[in-house]
Scaffold this motif. Structure first.
Motif, PDB file in Angstrom:
ATOM      1  N   UNK A 166      35.163 -71.367  63.766  1.00 52.73           N
ATOM      2  CA  UNK A 166      34.877 -70.640  62.527  1.00 52.73           C
ATOM      3  C   UNK A 166      33.757 -71.344  61.773  1.00 52.73           C
ATOM      4  N   UNK A 167      32.565 -70.746  61.782  1.00 51.52           N
ATOM      5  CA  UNK A 167      31.378 -71.339  61.166  1.00 51.52           C
ATOM      6  C   UNK A 167      30.680 -70.334  60.257  1.00 51.52           C
ATOM      7  N   UNK A 168      31.425 -69.461  59.600  1.00 53.72           N
ATOM      8  CA  UNK A 168      30.822 -68.377  58.821  1.00 53.72           C
ATOM      9  C   UNK A 168      29.961 -68.936  57.697  1.00 53.72           C
ATOM     10  N   UNK A 169      30.478 -69.886  56.934  1.00 52.30           N
ATOM     11  CA  UNK A 169      29.709 -70.434  55.801  1.00 52.30           C
ATOM     12  C   UNK A 169      28.455 -71.171  56.279  1.00 52.30           C
ATOM     13  N   UNK A 170      28.594 -71.939  57.347  1.00 43.41           N
ATOM     14  CA  UNK A 170      27.449 -72.684  57.880  1.00 43.41           C
ATOM     15  C   UNK A 170      26.346 -71.742  58.337  1.00 43.41           C
ATOM     16  N   UNK A 171      26.721 -70.684  59.082  1.00 42.64           N
ATOM     17  CA  UNK A 171      25.729 -69.756  59.625  1.00 42.64           C
ATOM     18  C   UNK A 171      25.097 -68.942  58.502  1.00 42.64           C
ATOM     19  N   UNK A 172      25.889 -68.517  57.521  1.00 40.93           N
ATOM     20  CA  UNK A 172      25.330 -67.749  56.401  1.00 40.93           C
ATOM     21  C   UNK A 172      24.337 -68.577  55.601  1.00 40.93           C
ATOM     22  N   UNK A 173      24.690 -69.833  55.328  1.00 42.67           N
ATOM     23  CA  UNK A 173      23.767 -70.662  54.547  1.00 42.67           C
ATOM     24  C   UNK A 173      22.496 -70.951  55.344  1.00 42.67           C
ATOM     25  N   UNK A 174      22.604 -71.121  56.668  1.00 42.99           N
ATOM     26  CA  UNK A 174      21.420 -71.341  57.499  1.00 42.99           C
ATOM     27  C   UNK A 174      20.529 -70.113  57.521  1.00 42.99           C
ATOM     28  N   UNK A 175      21.116 -68.926  57.735  1.00 44.06           N
ATOM     29  CA  UNK A 175      20.315 -67.694  57.785  1.00 44.06           C
ATOM     30  C   UNK A 175      19.644 -67.384  56.456  1.00 44.06           C
ATOM     31  N   UNK A 176      20.387 -67.570  55.371  1.00 46.44           N
ATOM     32  CA  UNK A 176      19.767 -67.303  54.064  1.00 46.44           C
ATOM     33  C   UNK A 176      18.731 -68.363  53.726  1.00 46.44           C
ATOM     34  N   UNK A 177      18.896 -69.585  54.229  1.00 49.32           N
ATOM     35  CA  UNK A 177      17.878 -70.613  54.038  1.00 49.32           C
ATOM     36  C   UNK A 177      16.600 -70.319  54.783  1.00 49.32           C
ATOM     37  N   UNK A 178      16.719 -69.560  55.893  1.00 51.17           N
ATOM     38  CA  UNK A 178      15.520 -69.126  56.619  1.00 51.17           C
ATOM     39  C   UNK A 178      14.829 -67.942  55.935  1.00 51.17           C
ATOM     40  N   UNK A 179      15.506 -67.310  54.995  1.00 51.41           N
ATOM     41  CA  UNK A 179      14.895 -66.209  54.250  1.00 51.41           C
ATOM     42  C   UNK A 179      15.388 -64.833  54.637  1.00 51.41           C
ATOM     43  N   UNK A 180      16.398 -64.736  55.489  1.00 52.50           N
ATOM     44  CA  UNK A 180      16.911 -63.421  55.889  1.00 52.50           C
ATOM     45  C   UNK A 180      17.844 -62.856  54.823  1.00 52.50           C
TER      46      UNK A 180
END
Length: 196
Positions: free
Chosen positions: A182-196
Motif C-alpha cells: 500500500x503506497x497510495x500516499x507516496x505515489x500521489x505525492x510523487x505524481x503531484x510533485x512531477x506536476x500531474x
C-alpha cells in the motif's frame, strides 16, 4: 514399534488379546509439492544456494534504479480526500518539465463545473486481506519508463531502503500499473510533485 496389551486372565473375553501385535506408524508415501520441486525438478538451484551460504557468499542484488525526473512542484494536499492542485499555468518551468516526460498520468474526469479531478491512484486488497496492492490508472506513453521511475520512488521509502525487500511493479490488463504493498500516499505525492 510393538505394543503389548495388559491382560486380565480372570476375564475370558480379554484372553483373545494376548497376542503381541505391531503398531504401524504413519508413513508419508507422497512428497509435498515443495519437496518435489526441491528434490527432483530444480535440485541444482537449492544445492548452489546452499553451497554459497556455506562459503559465506551472498548473491548481490542489483541496486534500485535512480530517479530520472526530479520533483518540480511542491504539492498542497487537502487533508480529507488527498486531492492536490496542479502547478499554475503561469509556471513555465513546470510546463516544460511536463512536456519532457515520456509518460503522462491523466486525472479523473466527470466532476461538477469542470473541476480538476483526482490522481487515479487506488489501493486494492484481495485474497482475504493478505494481498495488498496499489493500482495506478490512466498512464499513457512509455509505461516501462514509468515503472522504472515508480520502482525508484518505492525503493526510496523506509520499508525498502535496507535492500532486503524489492519493490515489484507490473503492468496489468488494460494498461493499469500495479505495485505490491500500500503506497497510495507516496505515489500521489510523487505524481503531484512531477506536476500531474
Amino acid at each position: 514399534g510393538i505394543r503389548r496389551c495388559i491382560i486380565d486372565f480372570n476375564d475370558p473375553s480379554k484372553l483373545m488379546m494376548s497376542r503381541v501385535f505391531p503398531v504401524r506408524s504413519a508413513i508419508r508415501e507422497k512428497h509435498s509439492s515443495t519437496q518435489v520441486k526441491r528434490l527432483f525438478k530444480h535440485p541444482g538451484i537449492y544445492n548452489r544456494t546452499r553451497e554459497l551460504e556455506e562459503l559465506g557468499i551472498k548473491k548481490s542484488k542489483a541496486p534500485p534504479p535512480k530517479l530520472t525526473f526530479p520533483k518540480i512542484f511542491e504539492p498542497k494536499f487537502l487533508n480529507t480526500n488527498g486531492w492536490s492542485a496542479r502547478p499554475l499555468p503561469t509556471d513555465t518551468t513546470a510546463l516544460k518539465a511536463l512536456a519532457s516526460y515520456p509518460f503522462h498520468v491523466g486525472r479523473t474526469d466527470g466532476k461538477q463545473n469542470d473541476a480538476l479531478g483526482f490522481l487515479p491512484v487506488y489501493s486494492d486488497i484481495r485474497i482475504g486481506g493478505t494481498k495488498k496492492t496499489t493500482i495506478i490508472r490512466k498512464v499513457t506513453g512509455d509505461s516501462r519508463a514509468f515503472i522504472k521511475e515508480l520502482t525508484a520512488v518505492i525503493s526510496s521509502t523506509p520499508r525498502y531502503k535496507d535492500g532486503k525487500k524489492e519493490a515489484r511493479c507490473r503492468i496489468r490488463t488494460g494498461g493499469n500499473i500495479e505495485v505490491d504493498g500500500l503506497h497510495v500516499k507516496t505515489v500521489r505525492s510523487w505524481l503531484s510533485g512531477l506536476g500531474f
